[in-house]
Motif scaffolding. Structure first.
Motif, short mmCIF file in Angstrom:
data_model
loop_
_atom_site.label_atom_id
_atom_site.label_comp_id
_atom_site.label_asym_id
_atom_site.label_seq_id
_atom_site.Cartn_x
_atom_site.Cartn_y
_atom_site.Cartn_z
N HIS A 127 -1.39 7.00 0.60
CA HIS A 127 -0.32 7.83 1.13
C HIS A 127 -0.04 8.93 0.10
O HIS A 127 0.16 8.62 -1.08
CB HIS A 127 0.94 7.00 1.36
CG HIS A 127 0.72 5.87 2.33
ND1 HIS A 127 0.38 6.09 3.64
CD2 HIS A 127 0.77 4.52 2.16
CE1 HIS A 127 0.26 4.92 4.26
NE2 HIS A 127 0.47 3.95 3.39
N THR A 165 2.21 10.77 -1.57
CA THR A 165 3.64 10.80 -1.86
C THR A 165 3.84 11.20 -3.33
O THR A 165 2.88 11.26 -4.09
CB THR A 165 4.25 9.40 -1.69
OG1 THR A 165 3.65 8.55 -2.68
CG2 THR A 165 3.98 8.83 -0.30
N GLU A 187 5.01 9.37 -5.59
CA GLU A 187 4.61 8.26 -6.46
C GLU A 187 3.10 8.24 -6.63
O GLU A 187 2.58 8.04 -7.74
CB GLU A 187 5.09 6.92 -5.86
CG GLU A 187 6.61 6.74 -5.83
CD GLU A 187 7.32 7.62 -4.80
OE1 GLU A 187 6.72 7.91 -3.73
OE2 GLU A 187 8.47 8.01 -5.04
N THR A 188 2.39 8.49 -5.52
CA THR A 188 0.93 8.56 -5.61
C THR A 188 0.52 9.72 -6.52
O THR A 188 -0.46 9.62 -7.27
CB THR A 188 0.33 8.73 -4.20
OG1 THR A 188 0.74 7.63 -3.41
CG2 THR A 188 -1.18 8.81 -4.23
N ASP A 191 -5.91 2.39 0.87
CA ASP A 191 -4.68 1.77 1.36
C ASP A 191 -4.91 1.54 2.85
O ASP A 191 -4.63 2.41 3.67
CB ASP A 191 -3.49 2.71 1.10
CG ASP A 191 -2.15 2.06 1.40
OD1 ASP A 191 -2.07 1.30 2.40
OD2 ASP A 191 -1.18 2.29 0.67
N ASN A 215 8.54 3.53 7.40
CA ASN A 215 9.08 3.83 6.06
C ASN A 215 8.45 5.08 5.46
O ASN A 215 9.08 5.78 4.68
CB ASN A 215 8.90 2.63 5.12
CG ASN A 215 7.46 2.22 4.96
OD1 ASN A 215 6.62 2.54 5.81
ND2 ASN A 215 7.14 1.53 3.90
N LEU A 216 7.22 5.38 5.84
CA LEU A 216 6.58 6.59 5.31
C LEU A 216 6.65 7.74 6.30
O LEU A 216 6.66 8.90 5.91
CB LEU A 216 5.13 6.29 4.92
CG LEU A 216 5.05 5.59 3.56
CD1 LEU A 216 4.04 4.49 3.56
CD2 LEU A 216 4.78 6.57 2.44
N GLU A 246 10.63 8.26 2.77
CA GLU A 246 9.71 8.68 1.70
C GLU A 246 8.87 7.53 1.14
O GLU A 246 8.34 7.64 0.04
CB GLU A 246 10.52 9.33 0.58
CG GLU A 246 11.16 10.63 1.02
CD GLU A 246 12.16 11.16 0.00
OE1 GLU A 246 11.75 11.55 -1.09
OE2 GLU A 246 13.36 11.15 0.31
N GLY A 247 8.78 6.42 1.90
CA GLY A 247 8.04 5.28 1.38
C GLY A 247 8.88 4.54 0.35
O GLY A 247 10.08 4.77 0.22
N HIS A 248 8.22 3.65 -0.38
CA HIS A 248 8.97 2.83 -1.35
C HIS A 248 9.43 3.69 -2.52
O HIS A 248 8.71 4.59 -2.95
CB HIS A 248 8.09 1.73 -1.92
CG HIS A 248 7.41 0.87 -0.91
ND1 HIS A 248 7.68 0.92 0.42
CD2 HIS A 248 6.46 -0.07 -1.07
CE1 HIS A 248 6.92 0.03 1.05
NE2 HIS A 248 6.17 -0.57 0.16
N MET A 268 6.97 1.29 -6.99
CA MET A 268 5.58 1.77 -6.99
C MET A 268 5.04 1.84 -8.42
O MET A 268 3.84 1.82 -8.64
CB MET A 268 5.47 3.16 -6.32
CG MET A 268 5.78 3.18 -4.84
SD MET A 268 4.98 1.88 -3.87
CE MET A 268 3.27 2.37 -3.96
N PHE A 271 1.28 0.81 -8.87
CA PHE A 271 0.32 1.83 -9.29
C PHE A 271 -0.13 1.63 -10.74
O PHE A 271 -1.24 2.04 -11.10
CB PHE A 271 0.88 3.22 -9.03
CG PHE A 271 0.80 3.62 -7.56
CD1 PHE A 271 0.00 2.91 -6.67
CD2 PHE A 271 1.51 4.70 -7.07
CE1 PHE A 271 -0.08 3.26 -5.32
CE2 PHE A 271 1.42 5.08 -5.73
CZ PHE A 271 0.63 4.35 -4.86
N1 ADE Z 1 3.34 2.78 0.22
C1 ADE Z 1 4.63 2.52 0.45
N2 ADE Z 1 5.43 3.36 -0.22
C2 ADE Z 1 4.63 4.20 -0.89
C3 ADE Z 1 4.88 5.30 -1.74
N3 ADE Z 1 6.11 5.69 -2.05
N4 ADE Z 1 3.81 5.93 -2.23
C4 ADE Z 1 2.57 5.52 -1.92
N5 ADE Z 1 2.27 4.50 -1.14
C5 ADE Z 1 3.30 3.84 -0.61
#
Ligand code: ADE
Length: 419
Positions: free
Chosen positions: A51, A53, A55-56, A125, A341-342, A346-348, A353, A357
């Motif tokens: 994803h 994001t 965080e990624t 993922d 959630n995504l 904005e996902g977790h 994360m 990660f």
């Molecule tokens: N999967 C769930 N939340 C995420 C995030 N914030 N970034 C990347 N992958 C996710």
């Protein structure tokens, strides 16, 4: 550098969000500093299907700091944060191929791009990258030192490939690490699913009857959060052990056929297909809300619902479509049944994360260090990686724990002392 993103002009906002998230990713920060010095990925190409994001972004920055030549593509058509994609390309020099709302053709074109750069290491993922390699680029599989898998659904697919002896790449089941699923699946999915549902609908959870389909770590997290916000939570399950756990956690457990009649909000978190289907739609209450937080958009039988509906109203609100049934009742589907959630939030959050990660990044290094020695099977995350990530996370949280005394170590390693 090749890339395909929505709008490079979004880069400044994307950078701000990436830096904001980075402040809550202390373990990944430490790793980035070490990777900058040691360059464990020097000369290696790494393709990640994740994803896209904030965080990624911090994960791929870390891999790049370690010398990797990174190509990032979306792991879901609706999860890409276009500003983050722009910042990665424009501000951090990372090749991203991801556009929020991309159709299936574009989605797989991006995945093929990630394969055609001939990666040494891959990250997935949901296992779409690895499965496409197996289907369409089988000769390339032997060039890949190893692949990491981030999610439950992906690990299930990869174990199925291993079971029928089709797996040609060593795979690390990052999802199965405790540093991943106990936190990311439980607290991450728990919170971000509530967040997505609220952003999409603005409903009050207090007093609502919420039906949670699936009581794995994600379902547990979501059920606990809804309970905490005053919902009446019902759990549906197919696994007897998980059903007992739900019952002993204090939730009514019943078949979906019964829960369907009383739920105000339904959320699927099972990894399975058609968990909500025609027979359930038929008995649901007027204005029931249907959401999915599992990886793929198959948990709600949307085609079935579309066929049943006498009227469809799309976009009654962002991420909400309404389907009016012949009985006059209207069902509301969120985010086209894609992971709520995504798609709607904005996902977790970054803090959780950080653990997932950091585990991913450490496993990538482990794969490179063990190049040529790994078998084509599904590996668990090495225990020393879990230990390193959890101890540093604890330290960053300012939490101290006890150490075993010499006497305790001896006691635990001996079988001789009994009653
Ligand atoms: N999967 C769930 N939340 C995420 C995030 N914030 N970034 C990347 N992958 C996710």
């Amino acid at each position: 550098m090749n890339f395909e993103i929505k709008d490079p002009g979004l880069a400044a906002e994307g950078r701000r969000r990436i830096e904001w998230a980075d402040q809550d990713m202390p373990v990944l920060n430490l790793l980035r500093k070490r990777f900058e010095k040691e360059k464990p990925f020097a000369g290696k190409r790494l393709s990640a299907c994740l994803h896209v994001t904030a965080e990624t972004a911090n994960l791929v920055r870390t891999l790049k700091a370690g010398g990797a030549d990174v190509c990032l593509v979306a792991s879901n058509p609706l999860s890409t944060q276009d500003d983050v994609a722009a910042a990665l390309v424009k501000e951090y020099g990372i090749a991203v191929h991801a556009v929020r709302g991309e159709d299936k053709d574009m989605y797989y074109r991006h995945i093929r791009t990630a394969i055609e750069v001939k990666p040494h290491v891959t990250m997935d993922d949901g296992a779409d990258l690895v499965s496409t390699i197996h289907f369409d680029y089988p000769d390339q599989a032997k060039e890949i030192l190893g692949s990491m898998e981030e999610t439950t659904t992906g690990v299930i697919r990869l174990r199925a490939m291993a079971a029928d002896k089709s797996l040609r790449i060593p795979v690390i089941a990052v999802n199965d690490a405790k540093t991943k699923n106990l936190f990311d699946n439980r607290y991450g999915t728990g919170q971000s699913t509530v967040d997505g549902i609220i952003r999409a609908t603005d409903i009050l959870l207090a007093g609502k009857t919420v039906v949670v389909a699936g009581y794995g770590w994600c379902g547990r997290g979501f059920a606990a959060r809804c309970k905490g916000m005053g919902s009446h939570v019902i759990v549906t399950e197919v696994d007897p052990i998980k059903a007992i756990e739900a019952a002993m956690d204090g939730f009514p457990v019943m078949p979906m056929a019964e829960a369907a009649k009383i739920g105000d909000l339904f959320c699927t978190l099972t990894g399975d297909i058609h968990v909500l289907r025609r027979e359930h739609f038929e008995v649901m209450k007027d204005r029931a809300i249907l959401a999915n937080s599992g990886h793929f958009n198959v948990e709600i039988d949307l085609d079935g619902l579309k066929k049943m509906a006498k009227e469809t109203r799309t976009g009654v609100r962002r991420n909400v479509d309404e389907f009016v049934l012949p009985n006059g009742r209207c069902l509301r589907v969120l985010a086209e049944g894609r992971l709520i959630n995504l798609a709607a939030a904005e996902g977790h959050p970054a803090s959780v994360m950080d653990m997932s990660f950091s585990t991913q990044a450490m496993c990538s290094e482990w794969v490179v260090k063990n190049a040529g020695k790994l078998e084509t099977r599904v590996y668990d995350v090495p225990a020393e990686i879990e230990d390193w990530v959890s101890r540093l996370k604890l330290e960053s949280m300012g939490v101290r724990i006890d150490e075993l005394t010499e006497e305790q170590k001896e006691y635990l390693s001996s079988w001789k002392i009994g009653t």
